[in-house]
Scaffold this active site. Structure first.
Site, PDB file in Angstrom:
ATOM      1  CG  HIS A 102      -0.252  -0.131   2.516  1.00  0.00           C
ATOM      2  ND1 HIS A 102       0.531   0.857   3.047  1.00  0.00           N
ATOM      3  CD2 HIS A 102      -0.209  -1.142   3.406  1.00  0.00           C
ATOM      4  CE1 HIS A 102       1.002   0.481   4.205  1.00  0.00           C
ATOM      5  NE2 HIS A 102       0.584  -0.751   4.445  1.00  0.00           N
ATOM      6  CB  THR A 147       1.389   4.206  -9.271  1.00  0.00           C
ATOM      7  OG1 THR A 147       1.535   4.898 -10.515  1.00  0.00           O
ATOM      8  CG2 THR A 147       2.715   4.120  -8.555  1.00  0.00           C
ATOM      9  CE  LYS A 148      -1.809   7.220 -13.147  1.00  0.00           C
ATOM     10  NZ  LYS A 148      -1.528   8.218 -14.096  1.00  0.00           N
ATOM     11  NE  ARG A 162       6.007   3.836 -22.329  1.00  0.00           N
ATOM     12  CZ  ARG A 162       7.224   3.467 -21.967  1.00  0.00           C
ATOM     13  NH1 ARG A 162       7.519   3.325 -20.711  1.00  0.00           N
ATOM     14  NH2 ARG A 162       8.150   3.215 -22.850  1.00  0.00           N
TER      15      ARG A 162
END
Length: 168
Positions: A102, A147-148, A162
């Site tokens: 986290h 992070t995505k 990406r």
């Protein structure tokens, strides 16, 4: 699944890697003991031994509350850190120096941990942090910082990660 099948469910995925086999066997045994309060009390010395041997000596942090599907593979399991709230699917690969957990939010609270799908191959030195979902059949290249969310059937690389291409 019977008890012995449960303990050895990662054995085949780590063929010829005794270190990974022994770590994952110890982890599955720890999880089996963690199910009931009475076994937690009886096997408390094992919990301490696991922590000392696997986390401190071998440098692999797989907490007892971690959720991992069957068939996990560990390659060069050194400096591997996985948060206890992370969910990892079936037949995944984790390599050395990988951190999964986290992050601290701007309001001072902690985000949820990542959810990783089935058949995910995570390269060396990867950092996966935050409340994100990684789909099934994903390859994450070495050194990526994720992070995505990453959709299923993709290859992700870079910092920040990406999607490089969609797999067929």
């Amino acid at each position: 699944m019977n008890f012995f099948a449960y303990l050895f469910q990662d054995w085949r995925a780590n063929r010829q890697n005794f270190k990974a086999q022994s770590v994952l066997f110890s982890f599955r045994l720890l999880q089996a003991f963690n199910r009931y309060t009475i076994t937690k009390i009886i096997f408390y010395p094992y919990f301490m031994l696991y922590r000392f041997w696997v986390e401190w000596i071998l440098g692999i942090e797989l907490p007892r509350k971690l959720t991992i599907g069957k068939g996990l593979s560990l390659y060069h399991g050194q400096a591997l850190v996985v948060n206890k709230s992370t969910i990892i699917g079936d037949n995944c690969v984790l390599r050395n120096s990988t951190t999964i957990g986290h992050k601290k939010l701007s309001d001072g609270t902690l985000s949820r941990s990542p959810r990783i799908g089935n058949n995910v191959d995570i390269g060396a030195n990867v950092c996966i942090i935050g409340d994100i979902t990684i789909g099934d059949n994903v390859i994450i290249g070495a050194g990526a910082v994720v992070t995505k969310d990453i959709p299923s059937d993709c290859i992700a690389v870079g910092n920040p990660a990406r999607v490089l291409e969609k797999k067929n």
